[in-house]
Design an enzyme around this catalytic site. Sequence first.
Site, mmCIF file in Angstrom:
data_model
loop_
_atom_site.group_PDB
_atom_site.id
_atom_site.type_symbol
_atom_site.label_atom_id
_atom_site.label_comp_id
_atom_site.label_asym_id
_atom_site.label_seq_id
_atom_site.Cartn_x
_atom_site.Cartn_y
_atom_site.Cartn_z
ATOM 1 N N LYS A 1 0.886 -1.133 0.100
ATOM 2 C CA LYS A 1 0.115 0.238 0.035
ATOM 3 C C LYS A 1 0.759 0.741 0.458
ATOM 4 O O LYS A 1 1.967 1.059 0.020
ATOM 5 C CB LYS A 1 -0.823 -0.140 0.653
ATOM 6 C CG LYS A 1 -0.307 -0.313 2.389
ATOM 7 C CD LYS A 1 -1.288 -0.043 4.341
ATOM 8 C CE LYS A 1 -0.061 -0.386 5.313
ATOM 9 N NZ LYS A 1 -0.921 -0.702 6.191
ATOM 10 N N ARG B 1 -11.706 -0.631 14.167
ATOM 11 C CA ARG B 1 -10.800 0.632 13.633
ATOM 12 C C ARG B 1 -11.900 0.137 12.277
ATOM 13 O O ARG B 1 -12.979 -0.227 12.214
ATOM 14 C CB ARG B 1 -9.582 0.628 12.344
ATOM 15 C CG ARG B 1 -8.576 0.908 13.394
ATOM 16 C CD ARG B 1 -7.480 1.528 12.726
ATOM 17 N NE ARG B 1 -6.900 0.611 11.685
ATOM 18 C CZ ARG B 1 -5.927 0.302 11.127
ATOM 19 N NH1 ARG B 1 -4.576 1.375 10.770
ATOM 20 N NH2 ARG B 1 -5.790 -0.812 10.558
ATOM 21 N N HIS C 1 -7.078 -7.796 11.870
ATOM 22 C CA HIS C 1 -5.976 -6.676 11.917
ATOM 23 C C HIS C 1 -5.603 -6.432 13.536
ATOM 24 O O HIS C 1 -6.600 -5.948 14.322
ATOM 25 C CB HIS C 1 -5.898 -6.321 10.638
ATOM 26 C CG HIS C 1 -4.465 -5.161 10.822
ATOM 27 N ND1 HIS C 1 -3.484 -5.516 10.800
ATOM 28 C CD2 HIS C 1 -4.666 -3.987 11.370
ATOM 29 C CE1 HIS C 1 -2.171 -4.459 10.916
ATOM 30 N NE2 HIS C 1 -3.013 -3.349 11.201
ATOM 31 N N ARG D 1 0.793 -11.024 6.645
ATOM 32 C CA ARG D 1 0.333 -10.176 5.596
ATOM 33 C C ARG D 1 1.151 -9.212 6.142
ATOM 34 O O ARG D 1 1.623 -7.663 6.817
ATOM 35 C CB ARG D 1 -0.916 -9.974 5.916
ATOM 36 C CG ARG D 1 -1.824 -9.880 5.847
ATOM 37 C CD ARG D 1 -2.928 -9.321 5.921
ATOM 38 N NE ARG D 1 -3.168 -8.680 6.739
ATOM 39 C CZ ARG D 1 -4.210 -8.390 7.953
ATOM 40 N NH1 ARG D 1 -4.434 -10.017 8.103
ATOM 41 N NH2 ARG D 1 -4.358 -7.917 9.188
ATOM 42 N N TYR E 1 17.566 30.596 8.421
ATOM 43 C CA TYR E 1 16.821 31.776 8.653
ATOM 44 C C TYR E 1 16.647 31.198 9.951
ATOM 45 O O TYR E 1 17.267 30.431 10.960
ATOM 46 C CB TYR E 1 15.426 30.727 8.989
ATOM 47 C CG TYR E 1 14.932 31.372 6.890
ATOM 48 C CD1 TYR E 1 15.136 31.915 6.397
ATOM 49 C CD2 TYR E 1 14.148 29.938 6.735
ATOM 50 C CE1 TYR E 1 14.634 32.230 4.964
ATOM 51 C CE2 TYR E 1 14.039 29.937 5.286
ATOM 52 C CZ TYR E 1 13.919 31.303 4.260
ATOM 53 O OH TYR E 1 13.756 31.393 3.020
ATOM 54 N N CYS F 1 15.052 23.929 5.829
ATOM 55 C CA CYS F 1 14.531 25.151 5.041
ATOM 56 C C CYS F 1 13.504 24.484 3.335
ATOM 57 O O CYS F 1 13.390 23.342 3.806
ATOM 58 C CB CYS F 1 15.639 26.129 3.732
ATOM 59 S SG CYS F 1 16.289 26.966 5.599
ATOM 60 N N MET F 2 12.846 25.643 3.237
ATOM 61 C CA MET F 2 11.682 24.392 2.299
ATOM 62 C C MET F 2 12.919 23.623 1.491
ATOM 63 O O MET F 2 12.573 22.751 1.383
ATOM 64 C CB MET F 2 10.743 25.532 1.226
ATOM 65 C CG MET F 2 10.245 25.002 1.002
ATOM 66 S SD MET F 2 8.957 25.903 -0.520
ATOM 67 C CE MET F 2 8.032 26.989 1.100
ATOM 68 N N ASP F 3 13.383 24.451 0.724
ATOM 69 C CA ASP F 3 14.325 23.958 -0.580
ATOM 70 C C ASP F 3 15.752 23.140 0.142
ATOM 71 O O ASP F 3 16.247 22.752 -0.801
ATOM 72 C CB ASP F 3 14.079 24.256 -1.303
ATOM 73 C CG ASP F 3 13.166 25.220 -1.576
ATOM 74 O OD1 ASP F 3 12.007 23.650 -2.102
ATOM 75 O OD2 ASP F 3 12.938 26.244 -1.378
HETATM 76 C C1 LIG Z 1 -0.725 -1.984 6.821
HETATM 77 C C2 LIG Z 1 -0.815 -3.590 7.331
HETATM 78 C C3 LIG Z 1 -0.270 -4.258 7.486
HETATM 79 C C4 LIG Z 1 0.855 -3.974 6.736
HETATM 80 O O1 LIG Z 1 1.786 -4.230 8.694
HETATM 81 P P1 LIG Z 1 2.603 -4.035 8.951
HETATM 82 O O2 LIG Z 1 3.055 -3.617 10.268
HETATM 83 O O3 LIG Z 1 3.623 -2.936 7.736
HETATM 84 O O4 LIG Z 1 3.693 -4.525 8.513
HETATM 85 C C5 LIG Z 1 -0.650 -5.362 7.554
HETATM 86 N N1 LIG Z 1 -2.543 -5.494 7.118
HETATM 87 C C6 LIG Z 1 -3.229 -4.628 7.179
HETATM 88 C C7 LIG Z 1 -4.710 -4.966 7.273
HETATM 89 C C8 LIG Z 1 -2.564 -3.014 6.724
HETATM 90 O O5 LIG Z 1 -3.935 -2.555 6.570
#
Ligand SMILES: *Cc1c(COP(=O)(O)O)cnc(C)c1O
Length: 385
Positions: free
Chosen positions: A41, A139, A171, A226, A270, A319-321
């Site tokens: 992601k 969530r 999760h 995952r 700055y 700074c910004m850049d």
């Molecule tokens: C981001 C995410 C992961 C991976 O999590 P990590 O902590 O980066 O390993 C796994 N499952 C879900 C649903 C996530 O949103």
Amino acid sequence: MVDLPVSARAEAVVDLDAIRHNIEVLRAATAPGAAVMAVVKSDGYGHGAVAVGRAALEAGATWLGVCTLEEAMQLRHGGITAPVLCWLHLPDDDFTEAVAAGVDLSISSRRHLAGVLAGARRAGRPARLHLKADTGATRGGAQPTDWPDLLDDATKAVADGIAEVVAVWSHLANADVPDHPSNDLQKARLTTAWQAAKERGLSPIRHLANSAATLTRPDMHFDLVRPGIAVYGLDPLDRQPARSPLRPAMTLRCKVALVKRVPAGEGVSYGHEWTTPGETTLALLPIGYADGVPRRLGRDGRMQVLLGGVVRPVVGRVCMDQVMVDCGDDPVREGDAAVLFGSGDHGEPTAQDWADELGTIHYEIVTGLHWRRITRTVVGTGAPS
Ligand SMILES: *Cc1c(COP(=O)(O)O)cnc(C)c1O
């Protein structure tokens, strides 16, 4: 890797060999019978989703995971045909294209399921569902009281031939604290939700573990793990690279834009927060907070770079850049490469160092870079030549 000429003003070098190494570490840690989904992601946590996804699949991951429908379609358009799970949807999302492209979809509510099934009808193909149980992260996912109704609708959709229930999943909220009691509770609740699905004649797989649980809780691996952050070599338990089996894949660096001698007593940048204590050589780096270098990192001399083989302080404000580096009397040259963070192998700071200085996590560092101005260069086996 850091010896390559810097090809741009500011550049993130992504090493696919490190990605492959990390997938191998994760596979070795994974319980027998569990497959690996590499989470890509947010454009592969800033590393490039398609390139990382391909490397991860070649190294033995068999699934990819993303957040949005756009991210899923980016993988399909990049030629990736492996299973892809996509898990965060809006009420008005149109799922037709995703179902047609064989993207697996997470389902958190009956209304959400209805939207996906409408997409499946339009696509003329059964939707592949991962029913998400809220087991305590609170969530996404369906609460236990809403689970039976969701299973009713899903079972009916399977009977109607417009869906397949691939998985029941959840999760973790506290995976980075492996012995936190909520982990065991979430594991037990997921198993209850999965058993309820089995009792209705469905035969889903089960998945729960992120990176931290992949490395520390084999009892939670079930059929699939995952990992995300660990794929990129950043340690989910906040260990520095030298103490972790993982290898950071990203090096952030830039070219020195200007070098000059400055007399003693001059205020720099700055606010003149730093004053030259004696005559010195300053190097200007063309990178700043508009590129994703946090401005707060420049306070109290907390930021350092590797330049000419020596770790040197950034002086004055970010700074910004641009930022300024104090090089003393050393002979640095315009065009030299300065490394802001990397694997630490050459003494350079790491993304973990930045996170520690800022009181945040390395996830925020690598996903916080601004790709409008930073060029991403992919190297290693399988990189575009
Ligand atoms: C981001 C995410 C992961 C991976 O999590 P990590 O902590 O980066 O390993 C796994 N499952 C879900 C649903 C996530 O949103």
